[in-house]
Design an enzyme around this catalytic site. Sequence first.
Site, PDB file in Angstrom:
ATOM      1  N   GLY A 309     -69.061 -79.924  64.302  1.00 18.33           N
ATOM      2  CA  GLY A 309     -67.981 -80.234  65.248  1.00 18.33           C
ATOM      3  C   GLY A 309     -68.191 -79.563  66.588  1.00 18.33           C
ATOM      4  O   GLY A 309     -67.278 -79.424  67.395  1.00 18.33           O
ATOM      5  N   LYS A 310     -69.440 -79.104  66.848  1.00 14.40           N
ATOM      6  CA  LYS A 310     -69.710 -78.437  68.129  1.00 14.40           C
ATOM      7  C   LYS A 310     -70.019 -79.459  69.212  1.00 14.40           C
ATOM      8  O   LYS A 310     -69.821 -79.192  70.401  1.00 14.40           O
ATOM      9  CB  LYS A 310     -70.901 -77.481  67.986  1.00 14.40           C
ATOM     10  N   VAL A 311     -70.568 -80.588  68.804  1.00 17.03           N
ATOM     11  CA  VAL A 311     -70.924 -81.644  69.747  1.00 17.03           C
ATOM     12  C   VAL A 311     -70.264 -82.933  69.292  1.00 17.03           C
ATOM     13  O   VAL A 311     -70.286 -83.279  68.097  1.00 17.03           O
ATOM     14  CB  VAL A 311     -72.460 -81.826  69.819  1.00 17.03           C
TER      15      VAL A 311
END
Length: 389
Positions: A309-311
């Site tokens: 869920g970082k990008v």
Amino acid sequence: MPHRAPGSPGHHASNYLSGKTITYYRPRGSADVRDLIDGGFQAFNAGRLSEACHIFADKMLAPEHDTTIGLTVAGALTPAGLGGCVIELIDRGMVDFIVSTGANLYHDLHYALNFTLHRGSPFLDDVDLYEQGIIRIYDVLFPANVLLETDRYIRDFLVRSGMSGPVSSSELHYRLGLDLLERYPGCAEYSVVASAAQAGMPIYTSSPGDSSIGMNIAYHELMNGSTLMVDPNKDVNEVCAIILAGKKNGCVILGGGSPKNFYLQGQPTLWEVYGIPKGGNDYFIQITTDQVVWGGLSGATPAEAVSWGKVNPAVLPDTCVAYCDSTIAFPLFCEYAVGAEHNRRPRKELVHKREALVADLLRQARDAGRTPAAAVDPGPGAGEIDRHR
Ligand SMILES: NC(=O)c1ccc[n+]([C@@H]2O[C@H](COP(=O)([O-])OP(=O)(O)OC[C@H]3O[C@@H](n4cnc5c(N)ncnc54)[C@H](O)[C@@H]3O)[C@@H](O)[C@H]2O)c1
């Protein structure tokens, strides 16, 4: 060999320091460099660097996207003179906050304090350098006294500042920058820390104890009884709040190391911990020598960051990794950006908005329904520990 500080009596720093002074090069938007990147950098990592330049200049800096841009800095970049590129980006509002290793900020102070670092060679006799009191960072050379004097300045600043208790690293660096500006007028031209303070741009460090700045804060506690400490919780919440407030979010990651993760973990902190799904980064640029195959975070690709869920999975075309030495690629990248159409943005001056942004994070986290956990039940017998002592 006896333990002692570098440099022994009777030895003089002969011609090791005869190399040119390392200065902070400021990119000027060279049309030739832009031609080279657009016309000559076509494939392999030249192609990736060209792609990174376009993502930054055409998308991240486009006014309609109003991207909140974090720059992360690892590797010995300020000793190599790359601070001028960072200052140019700060000056033009092209980055909104920085996460750096402490070392880059510490070595930036040498420039602010008018000490000289010299160009040298990586192929020197280190025992002789040690005898002569000369410090080597690959091919960058300077006298050990530069360390001692910079350390003295930091300790004096800490006393002068009167700061106490837990503070965020952004507050520490801001106050340090203000002190530099006051004592060394004009130094914003050749110091990242001073220039950031002047622009109201926060600088965080992901490992406060792991640098000479941290070492001198430790001294301040032990020797002066100071209660000042850099509180990583404040940093985590501030960075998270800044990311939350961004209309779009993007990063330029130089090297990798802990600054890379410290920036990228902002998104998981939001969805995983605070229950606020932000959707992940919209733009991701990394210039690194790190490889993906070792499994470490430094070499992890934007695609892998999607799973955390970082990008944002929808924006993978707006992510790019250029496998290059940042000391070569970053000045080219900055030349390209400075010569681009959107080469100046209004500064967000986030230093002055930190409190309000964290208050907003708190409000949104409460709205998201993440109620604080009940006080931990110590369990039967826990209170007896003291009685048994
Ligand atoms: N005097 C000091 O304060 C001092 C001096 C040196 C290091 N340190 C500390 O040691 C820690 C490690 O620092 P570091 O900056 O050496 O990080 P590092 O060695 O962990 O480097 C980070 C990553 O960046 C990549 N990298 C490094 N140079 C690069 C380049 N030129 N181009 C592309 N990629 C590159 C590396 O492969 C690495 O994965 C930090 O916490 C730092 O503050 C402190």
